[in-house]
Design a protein around this motif. Sequence first.
Motif, short mmCIF file in Angstrom:
data_model
loop_
_atom_site.label_atom_id
_atom_site.label_comp_id
_atom_site.label_asym_id
_atom_site.label_seq_id
_atom_site.Cartn_x
_atom_site.Cartn_y
_atom_site.Cartn_z
N THR A 49 1.16 34.97 15.08
CA THR A 49 2.40 35.13 14.51
C THR A 49 2.98 34.54 15.59
O THR A 49 4.19 33.73 15.72
CB THR A 49 2.87 35.53 13.39
OG1 THR A 49 1.86 34.97 12.43
CG2 THR A 49 4.37 35.11 13.27
N ALA A 50 3.10 35.82 16.29
CA ALA A 50 3.77 35.67 18.20
C ALA A 50 3.87 34.77 19.00
O ALA A 50 4.94 34.14 19.30
CB ALA A 50 3.65 36.72 18.54
N TYR A 51 2.34 34.23 19.31
CA TYR A 51 2.27 34.05 19.79
C TYR A 51 3.04 31.94 19.50
O TYR A 51 3.71 31.18 20.54
CB TYR A 51 0.38 33.30 19.78
CG TYR A 51 0.31 32.56 21.01
CD1 TYR A 51 0.10 32.77 22.50
CD2 TYR A 51 0.09 30.67 20.96
CE1 TYR A 51 -0.10 31.76 23.26
CE2 TYR A 51 -0.17 30.17 22.35
CZ TYR A 51 -0.53 30.60 23.22
OH TYR A 51 -0.88 29.78 24.45
N ASN A 52 2.80 31.61 18.40
CA ASN A 52 3.61 30.82 17.44
C ASN A 52 5.27 29.75 17.81
O ASN A 52 5.18 29.83 17.48
CB ASN A 52 2.44 29.86 16.32
CG ASN A 52 0.93 29.45 17.41
OD1 ASN A 52 0.98 28.70 17.87
ND2 ASN A 52 0.28 29.98 16.30
N HIS A 53 5.81 31.08 17.49
CA HIS A 53 6.78 31.35 16.64
C HIS A 53 8.06 31.83 17.72
O HIS A 53 9.18 32.28 17.47
CB HIS A 53 6.70 32.14 15.18
CG HIS A 53 6.42 30.87 14.28
ND1 HIS A 53 6.82 30.37 13.92
CD2 HIS A 53 5.30 31.54 13.98
CE1 HIS A 53 6.06 29.41 12.93
NE2 HIS A 53 4.06 30.40 12.98
N HIS A 63 10.05 26.42 25.36
CA HIS A 63 9.92 26.84 23.86
C HIS A 63 8.94 27.25 23.27
O HIS A 63 7.72 27.40 23.47
CB HIS A 63 9.84 25.55 23.06
CG HIS A 63 11.21 24.38 24.28
ND1 HIS A 63 12.56 24.90 22.95
CD2 HIS A 63 11.89 23.28 24.53
CE1 HIS A 63 13.94 24.10 23.90
NE2 HIS A 63 12.64 23.02 24.50
N THR A 64 9.10 27.81 21.80
CA THR A 64 7.74 28.05 21.61
C THR A 64 6.68 26.31 20.68
O THR A 64 7.52 25.49 20.44
CB THR A 64 7.86 28.48 20.06
OG1 THR A 64 8.25 27.62 18.54
CG2 THR A 64 9.02 30.03 20.72
N VAL A 68 8.43 22.95 19.36
CA VAL A 68 7.85 22.14 18.99
C VAL A 68 6.66 21.13 17.89
O VAL A 68 8.02 19.53 17.51
CB VAL A 68 7.14 21.61 20.76
CG1 VAL A 68 6.54 20.20 20.65
CG2 VAL A 68 8.01 22.55 21.56
N HIS A 69 6.46 22.04 17.29
CA HIS A 69 5.68 20.77 16.26
C HIS A 69 6.84 20.44 15.46
O HIS A 69 6.27 19.74 14.68
CB HIS A 69 4.44 21.92 15.71
CG HIS A 69 4.22 21.64 14.58
ND1 HIS A 69 2.68 20.70 14.75
CD2 HIS A 69 4.52 21.90 12.90
CE1 HIS A 69 2.37 20.24 13.81
NE2 HIS A 69 2.62 21.20 12.63
N ALA A 73 12.97 21.79 19.46
CA ALA A 73 13.24 21.21 20.65
C ALA A 73 13.96 21.01 20.98
O ALA A 73 14.57 21.30 21.89
CB ALA A 73 11.65 21.20 21.08
N ALA A 74 14.41 19.78 20.86
CA ALA A 74 15.26 19.15 21.39
C ALA A 74 16.96 19.42 20.67
O ALA A 74 17.90 19.64 21.90
CB ALA A 74 15.32 17.56 20.95
#
Length: 122
Positions: A49-53, A63-64, A68-69, A73-74
């Motif tokens: 959770t921390a790694y991805n968010h 960015h996380t 991006v997913h 991000a833009a």
Amino acid sequence: VLRSHSRPRTSNDNPYSEAQFKTMKYVPDFPERFGSLADARSFCDAFFTAYNHEHRHSGIGMHTPASVHYGTAAQIREQRQATLDAAYTTHPHRFARRPRPPRLPETAWINQPAQQTQPVSV
């Protein structure tokens, strides 16, 4: 899952999974041993959770993975640019040039494949 730092350059491992495990095992609070399967699941749930968010990655413009997913991000990059522009306008003497946030990459790789040259036909 035990802490180990072996198997470098093993060709038949999944590189995405191996990169993720290496990152996880190098976290300072990774335990020497989990007390139970529930402990391991709890640790992994919090880590992923921390790694991805929460964790910003240099390879994707600070960015996380989630931003991006999910396509935010833009917009986040535009907000960062607005903040940098305001700082530059207020205190231009603090900057050698107008600051820019990191660019978003067009692609992101863990292990980028080697470029192959095309044969020249005569």
